[in-house]
Scaffold this motif. Structure first.
Motif, PDB file in Angstrom:
ATOM      1  N   PRO A   1       0.826  -1.212   0.000  1.00  0.00           N
ATOM      2  CA  PRO A   1       0.000   0.000   0.000  1.00  0.00           C
ATOM      3  C   PRO A   1       0.859   1.261   0.000  1.00  0.00           C
ATOM      4  CG  PRO A   1      -0.172  -1.171   2.102  1.00  0.00           C
ATOM      5  CD  PRO A   1       0.706  -1.986   1.213  1.00  0.00           C
ATOM      6  N   VAL A   2       0.311   2.305  -0.562  1.00  0.00           N
ATOM      7  CA  VAL A   2       0.973   3.605  -0.578  1.00  0.00           C
ATOM      8  C   VAL A   2       0.656   4.301   0.748  1.00  0.00           C
ATOM      9  CG1 VAL A   2       1.009   5.845  -1.733  1.00  0.00           C
ATOM     10  CG2 VAL A   2       0.767   3.762  -3.078  1.00  0.00           C
ATOM     11  N   ASP A   3       1.683   4.854   1.386  1.00  0.00           N
ATOM     12  CA  ASP A   3       1.492   5.580   2.642  1.00  0.00           C
ATOM     13  C   ASP A   3       1.351   7.063   2.346  1.00  0.00           C
ATOM     14  OD1 ASP A   3       1.655   3.583   4.805  1.00  0.00           O
ATOM     15  OD2 ASP A   3       3.628   3.186   3.947  1.00  0.00           O
ATOM     16  N   ILE A   4       0.187   7.613   2.709  1.00  0.00           N
ATOM     17  CA  ILE A   4      -0.113   9.023   2.480  1.00  0.00           C
ATOM     18  C   ILE A   4      -0.225   9.710   3.835  1.00  0.00           C
ATOM     19  CG2 ILE A   4      -1.769  10.673   1.517  1.00  0.00           C
ATOM     20  CD1 ILE A   4      -2.762   8.311  -0.288  1.00  0.00           C
ATOM     21  N   LEU A   5       0.515  10.795   3.999  1.00  0.00           N
ATOM     22  CA  LEU A   5       0.412  11.597   5.214  1.00  0.00           C
ATOM     23  C   LEU A   5      -0.441  12.820   4.895  1.00  0.00           C
ATOM     24  CD1 LEU A   5       1.112  12.338   8.135  1.00  0.00           C
ATOM     25  CD2 LEU A   5       3.190  13.458   7.237  1.00  0.00           C
ATOM     26  N   LEU A   6      -1.555  12.949   5.594  1.00  0.00           N
ATOM     27  CA  LEU A   6      -2.414  14.128   5.477  1.00  0.00           C
ATOM     28  C   LEU A   6      -2.150  15.010   6.682  1.00  0.00           C
ATOM     29  CD1 LEU A   6      -4.773  15.776   4.256  1.00  0.00           C
ATOM     30  CD2 LEU A   6      -6.329  14.300   5.567  1.00  0.00           C
ATOM     31  N   VAL A   7      -1.715  16.238   6.427  1.00  0.00           N
ATOM     32  CA  VAL A   7      -1.462  17.198   7.500  1.00  0.00           C
ATOM     33  C   VAL A   7      -2.602  18.204   7.435  1.00  0.00           C
ATOM     34  CG1 VAL A   7       0.208  18.748   8.558  1.00  0.00           C
ATOM     35  CG2 VAL A   7       1.017  16.842   7.120  1.00  0.00           C
ATOM     36  N   GLU A   8      -3.580  18.020   8.315  1.00  0.00           N
ATOM     37  CA  GLU A   8      -4.844  18.764   8.240  1.00  0.00           C
ATOM     38  C   GLU A   8      -5.434  18.937   9.636  1.00  0.00           C
ATOM     39  OE1 GLU A   8      -7.559  20.876   7.493  1.00  0.00           O
ATOM     40  OE2 GLU A   8      -6.943  20.158   5.511  1.00  0.00           O
ATOM     41  N   ASP A   9      -5.687  20.185  10.013  1.00  0.00           N
ATOM     42  CA  ASP A   9      -6.246  20.449  11.344  1.00  0.00           C
ATOM     43  C   ASP A   9      -7.773  20.505  11.353  1.00  0.00           C
ATOM     44  OD1 ASP A   9      -6.059  22.904   9.886  1.00  0.00           O
ATOM     45  OD2 ASP A   9      -6.308  24.019  11.747  1.00  0.00           O
ATOM     46  N   ASN A  10      -8.398  20.477  10.188  1.00  0.00           N
ATOM     47  CA  ASN A  10      -9.857  20.512  10.114  1.00  0.00           C
ATOM     48  C   ASN A  10     -10.377  19.073  10.061  1.00  0.00           C
ATOM     49  OD1 ASN A  10     -12.528  20.432   8.983  1.00  0.00           O
ATOM     50  ND2 ASN A  10     -12.256  22.546   8.299  1.00  0.00           N
ATOM     51  N   PRO A  11     -11.048  18.614  11.136  1.00  0.00           N
ATOM     52  CA  PRO A  11     -11.527  17.221  11.158  1.00  0.00           C
ATOM     53  C   PRO A  11     -12.479  16.895  10.004  1.00  0.00           C
ATOM     54  CG  PRO A  11     -11.762  18.241  13.332  1.00  0.00           C
ATOM     55  CD  PRO A  11     -11.359  19.330  12.375  1.00  0.00           C
ATOM     56  N   GLY A  12     -13.283  17.846   9.578  1.00  0.00           N
ATOM     57  CA  GLY A  12     -14.206  17.620   8.468  1.00  0.00           C
ATOM     58  C   GLY A  12     -13.467  17.352   7.170  1.00  0.00           C
ATOM     59  N   ASP A  13     -12.431  18.155   6.889  1.00  0.00           N
ATOM     60  CA  ASP A  13     -11.646  17.948   5.666  1.00  0.00           C
ATOM     61  C   ASP A  13     -10.870  16.636   5.731  1.00  0.00           C
ATOM     62  OD1 ASP A  13     -12.619  20.299   4.650  1.00  0.00           O
ATOM     63  OD2 ASP A  13     -10.772  21.442   4.925  1.00  0.00           O
ATOM     64  N   ALA A  14     -10.384  16.295   6.921  1.00  0.00           N
ATOM     65  CA  ALA A  14      -9.677  15.020   7.087  1.00  0.00           C
ATOM     66  C   ALA A  14     -10.633  13.854   6.817  1.00  0.00           C
ATOM     67  CB  ALA A  14      -9.072  14.921   8.486  1.00  0.00           C
ATOM     68  N   ARG A  15     -11.843  13.953   7.321  1.00  0.00           N
ATOM     69  CA  ARG A  15     -12.846  12.908   7.114  1.00  0.00           C
ATOM     70  C   ARG A  15     -13.195  12.777   5.628  1.00  0.00           C
ATOM     71  NH1 ARG A  15     -17.831  13.676   6.614  1.00  0.00           N
ATOM     72  NH2 ARG A  15     -17.933  15.607   7.785  1.00  0.00           N
ATOM     73  N   LEU A  16     -13.395  13.908   4.961  1.00  0.00           N
ATOM     74  CA  LEU A  16     -13.703  13.879   3.526  1.00  0.00           C
ATOM     75  C   LEU A  16     -12.572  13.243   2.725  1.00  0.00           C
ATOM     76  CD1 LEU A  16     -15.308  17.389   2.891  1.00  0.00           C
ATOM     77  CD2 LEU A  16     -16.453  15.173   2.906  1.00  0.00           C
ATOM     78  N   THR A  17     -11.345  13.582   3.070  1.00  0.00           N
ATOM     79  CA  THR A  17     -10.199  13.012   2.364  1.00  0.00           C
ATOM     80  C   THR A  17     -10.135  11.508   2.599  1.00  0.00           C
ATOM     81  OG1 THR A  17      -9.010  15.106   2.620  1.00  0.00           O
ATOM     82  CG2 THR A  17      -7.694  13.168   2.040  1.00  0.00           C
ATOM     83  N   ARG A  18     -10.351  11.100   3.841  1.00  0.00           N
ATOM     84  CA  ARG A  18     -10.354   9.668   4.172  1.00  0.00           C
ATOM     85  C   ARG A  18     -11.428   8.936   3.361  1.00  0.00           C
ATOM     86  NH1 ARG A  18      -7.864   7.406   8.106  1.00  0.00           N
ATOM     87  NH2 ARG A  18      -7.784   9.204   9.493  1.00  0.00           N
TER      88      ARG A  18
END
Length: 150
Positions: A8-25
């Motif tokens: 699997p590819v390891d992606i690091l998301l650096v995001e302080d907005n939980p909503g944007d993190a959830r959408l990206t996930r």
């Protein structure tokens, strides 16, 4: 078959907005490419993750970093500058994914050697489309550097 294709590819998301993190996930959950999404909420934790220090000593080396610019404790600009100035980290592709459309932010990100700059849309469906486009390009078309770095 190349063994790296199965990993699997390891992606690091650096995001302080939980909503944007959830959408990206959510957008990456049904990815064509197997991936592990790691999320950190501020710039200090992002640097700990990529340097494998603090609570992140067992963290994988990210294959791709999605970086917001506006972060607590250490800005995304500072994180980008540190990553691209570090011989061991600078080959990791960094996609700036931020709300800012300011020319100053765009120019500064590229001067700090961001690999690309994407403005987050406010619309949910557009956000999913953008995330899928990042996935399609960076995880399907582009050949990422090896885990060991370059």
């Amino acid at each position: 078959m190349d063994a790296d294709v199965l990993k699997p590819v390891d992606i690091l998301l650096v995001e302080d907005n939980p909503g944007d993190a959830r959408l990206t996930r959510e957008a990456l959950k049904d990815s064509k490419i197997r991936n592990n999404l790691w999320v950190v909420e501020d710039g200090v934790e992002a640097m700990d993750f990529v340097r494998r220090t603090g609570k992140h000593t067992e963290a994988p080396r990210p294959d791709l970093i999605l970086l917001d610019l506006n972060l607590p404790r250490k800005s995304g600009r500072e994180v980008l500058a540190e990553i691209k100035a570090d011989e061991d980290l600078k080959s990791i592709p960094v996609v700036v994914l931020t709300i800012s459309k300011a020319d100053e932010d765009i120019c500064r990100a590229y001067k700090l050697h961001a690999n690309c700059y994407v403005t987050k849309p406010l619309d949910f469906n557009q956000f999913l489309t953008i995330t899928k486009s990042i996935e399609d390009f960076w995880l399907t078309i582009v050949r990422l550097p090896p885990k060991t770095g370059c």
